[in-house]
Design a protein around this motif. Sequence first.
Motif, short mmCIF file in Angstrom:
data_model
loop_
_atom_site.label_atom_id
_atom_site.label_comp_id
_atom_site.label_asym_id
_atom_site.label_seq_id
_atom_site.Cartn_x
_atom_site.Cartn_y
_atom_site.Cartn_z
N SER A 1 0.67 -1.28 -0.33
CA SER A 1 0.69 0.16 0.28
C SER A 1 1.20 0.91 0.08
O SER A 1 2.05 1.12 0.81
CB SER A 1 -0.45 0.03 1.20
N LEU A 2 0.72 2.49 -0.73
CA LEU A 2 1.29 3.71 -0.38
C LEU A 2 0.09 4.44 -0.64
O LEU A 2 -1.33 4.60 -1.10
CB LEU A 2 1.94 3.89 -2.08
N TRP A 3 0.02 4.88 0.72
CA TRP A 3 -1.13 6.54 1.28
C TRP A 3 0.29 7.86 1.02
O TRP A 3 0.67 8.05 1.75
CB TRP A 3 -1.28 6.21 2.76
N ASN A 4 -0.73 8.24 0.22
CA ASN A 4 0.07 9.67 0.02
C ASN A 4 -1.15 11.14 0.82
O ASN A 4 -2.37 10.84 0.21
CB ASN A 4 -0.19 10.63 -1.83
N SER A 5 -0.57 10.83 1.87
CA SER A 5 -1.92 12.11 2.71
C SER A 5 -0.29 13.50 2.92
O SER A 5 0.33 13.48 2.37
CB SER A 5 -1.31 11.55 4.19
N PHE A 6 -1.85 13.98 2.88
CA PHE A 6 -1.40 15.93 3.05
C PHE A 6 -1.93 15.80 4.20
O PHE A 6 -3.25 16.78 4.29
CB PHE A 6 -1.98 16.28 1.65
N LEU A 7 -1.16 16.52 5.11
CA LEU A 7 -1.58 17.02 6.69
C LEU A 7 -0.51 18.20 6.91
O LEU A 7 -0.17 18.95 6.40
CB LEU A 7 -0.69 15.96 7.62
N PHE A 8 -1.77 18.51 7.46
CA PHE A 8 -1.99 19.91 8.21
C PHE A 8 -1.45 19.37 10.31
O PHE A 8 -1.58 18.73 10.89
CB PHE A 8 -2.62 20.86 8.56
N GLU A 9 -0.19 19.84 10.55
CA GLU A 9 0.09 20.20 12.26
C GLU A 9 0.20 20.92 13.21
O GLU A 9 0.09 22.22 12.13
CB GLU A 9 1.13 19.26 11.87
N LEU A 10 -0.07 20.58 13.65
CA LEU A 10 -0.20 22.14 15.06
C LEU A 10 0.96 21.35 16.24
O LEU A 10 0.76 20.18 16.82
CB LEU A 10 -1.43 22.02 15.50
N THR A 11 1.69 22.47 16.32
CA THR A 11 2.60 22.05 17.56
C THR A 11 2.37 22.78 18.85
O THR A 11 2.75 23.74 18.69
CB THR A 11 3.88 22.48 17.12
N PRO A 12 0.81 22.69 19.74
CA PRO A 12 0.63 23.26 20.59
C PRO A 12 1.80 23.65 22.03
O PRO A 12 2.39 24.65 23.06
CB PRO A 12 -0.59 22.86 21.33
N ASP B 1 6.36 22.15 22.86
CA ASP B 1 7.29 21.62 22.25
C ASP B 1 7.73 20.13 21.66
O ASP B 1 8.45 19.46 21.06
CB ASP B 1 8.72 22.34 22.91
N VAL B 2 6.56 19.25 22.61
CA VAL B 2 6.33 18.06 22.68
C VAL B 2 5.57 17.14 22.29
O VAL B 2 5.90 15.77 22.81
CB VAL B 2 6.44 17.89 24.73
N ILE B 3 4.70 17.59 21.79
CA ILE B 3 3.49 17.27 21.43
C ILE B 3 3.42 17.78 20.21
O ILE B 3 2.99 19.56 19.42
CB ILE B 3 2.50 17.27 21.87
N SER B 4 3.02 16.87 18.83
CA SER B 4 2.78 17.35 17.58
C SER B 4 0.84 16.80 17.27
O SER B 4 1.07 15.58 17.65
CB SER B 4 3.59 17.43 16.25
N ILE B 5 0.02 17.02 16.53
CA ILE B 5 -1.26 16.76 15.73
C ILE B 5 -1.38 16.75 14.80
O ILE B 5 -1.10 18.19 14.22
CB ILE B 5 -2.14 17.26 16.76
N ALA B 6 -1.33 16.28 13.76
CA ALA B 6 -1.42 16.74 12.73
C ALA B 6 -2.85 15.67 12.13
O ALA B 6 -3.11 14.50 12.66
CB ALA B 6 -0.31 16.07 11.99
N ALA B 7 -2.92 16.24 10.86
CA ALA B 7 -5.13 15.30 10.53
C ALA B 7 -4.50 15.70 8.58
O ALA B 7 -4.62 17.46 8.16
CB ALA B 7 -6.09 15.49 10.85
N GLY B 8 -5.43 15.25 8.03
CA GLY B 8 -5.35 15.13 6.43
C GLY B 8 -6.04 14.00 5.94
O GLY B 8 -5.95 13.17 6.32
N PRO B 9 -6.46 14.56 4.57
CA PRO B 9 -6.83 13.87 3.38
C PRO B 9 -5.90 12.94 3.03
O PRO B 9 -4.72 13.47 2.96
CB PRO B 9 -7.56 14.43 2.79
N SER B 10 -5.88 11.85 2.60
CA SER B 10 -5.18 10.69 1.94
C SER B 10 -5.54 9.97 0.65
O SER B 10 -6.33 9.58 -0.16
CB SER B 10 -5.07 10.23 2.77
N VAL B 11 -5.07 9.84 -0.40
CA VAL B 11 -5.30 9.36 -1.41
C VAL B 11 -3.85 8.01 -1.77
O VAL B 11 -2.39 7.94 -1.67
CB VAL B 11 -4.52 10.03 -2.79
N ASP B 12 -5.28 6.82 -1.75
CA ASP B 12 -4.57 5.72 -1.01
C ASP B 12 -4.36 4.61 -2.65
O ASP B 12 -4.94 4.49 -3.34
CB ASP B 12 -5.34 4.64 -0.09
#
Length: 241
Positions: free
Chosen positions: A137-148, A150-161
């Motif tokens: 499988s190859l997931w092509n994900s386009f993510l937007f990330e928030l780093t509130p 220094d120790v944590i990052s949260i990302a989410a977005g759509p993907s073309v698989d």
Amino acid sequence: MRKKWVVASACAAWATVAPSASAQVEEETIIEERVVEQPVVVEERVIVEEEAPPVQAVDTEVAPVHQVEVESPDMIRPRLGASINGGYTFNEPEGWMLGGSLRLGIQIGDWIAAYYQPTAQYASLVVQGGNTDGAFSLWNSFLFELTPADVISIAAGPSVDVWMGCEDGAQGDGQVNTPVNAGCAGTNPFFGLHGRLAFNIGSDGPGKRHAIQISFEVHPTWFGDDFQTIALLGGLGYDMY
């Protein structure tokens, strides 16, 4: 006659004593005169005032302060990273997955990032009849990330698989009467979503940062005809952002 002799003796004695007494008186007089005539010597103390050494002028001029220029981080800078990951995908298809991912994009300030994350996986899937078969499988994900922080990052977005090697219609619930194109055997590409939670170890704080990342990722993929799979992965990587 006797009286004359006594008088003569007395005169002779006086004649003897008188010169010596006179000489003594004269000597005492001379001594006194000498004493009197001796000048009185008065000792004069001469006080020599030594000049104090010249006081060295204190240099009150403040030394120039060398200003160290701290390079301010760019508002927009590269966002780079890579990790290895593995886990399990549930529903249709179902099986173990192992692979890796890259992160290529931009970091906007210290809080926000946008990047492309390709994730390549080898999957050991359960196929019809309860057997296993390998697929990719190859997931092509386009993510937007928030780093509130220094120790944590949260990302989410759509993907073309894209899935390859699913010609047998892989499925995990034992449904042997489903069409051949069930699950990932359908027509590519497929729509998916990707979510990522990462813990940053050793981040340098605001600005340009480098950190080892421990990540937890979830990725559902919809194949159509009510077939879908949800992959849960854990990862270990290194990021510069």
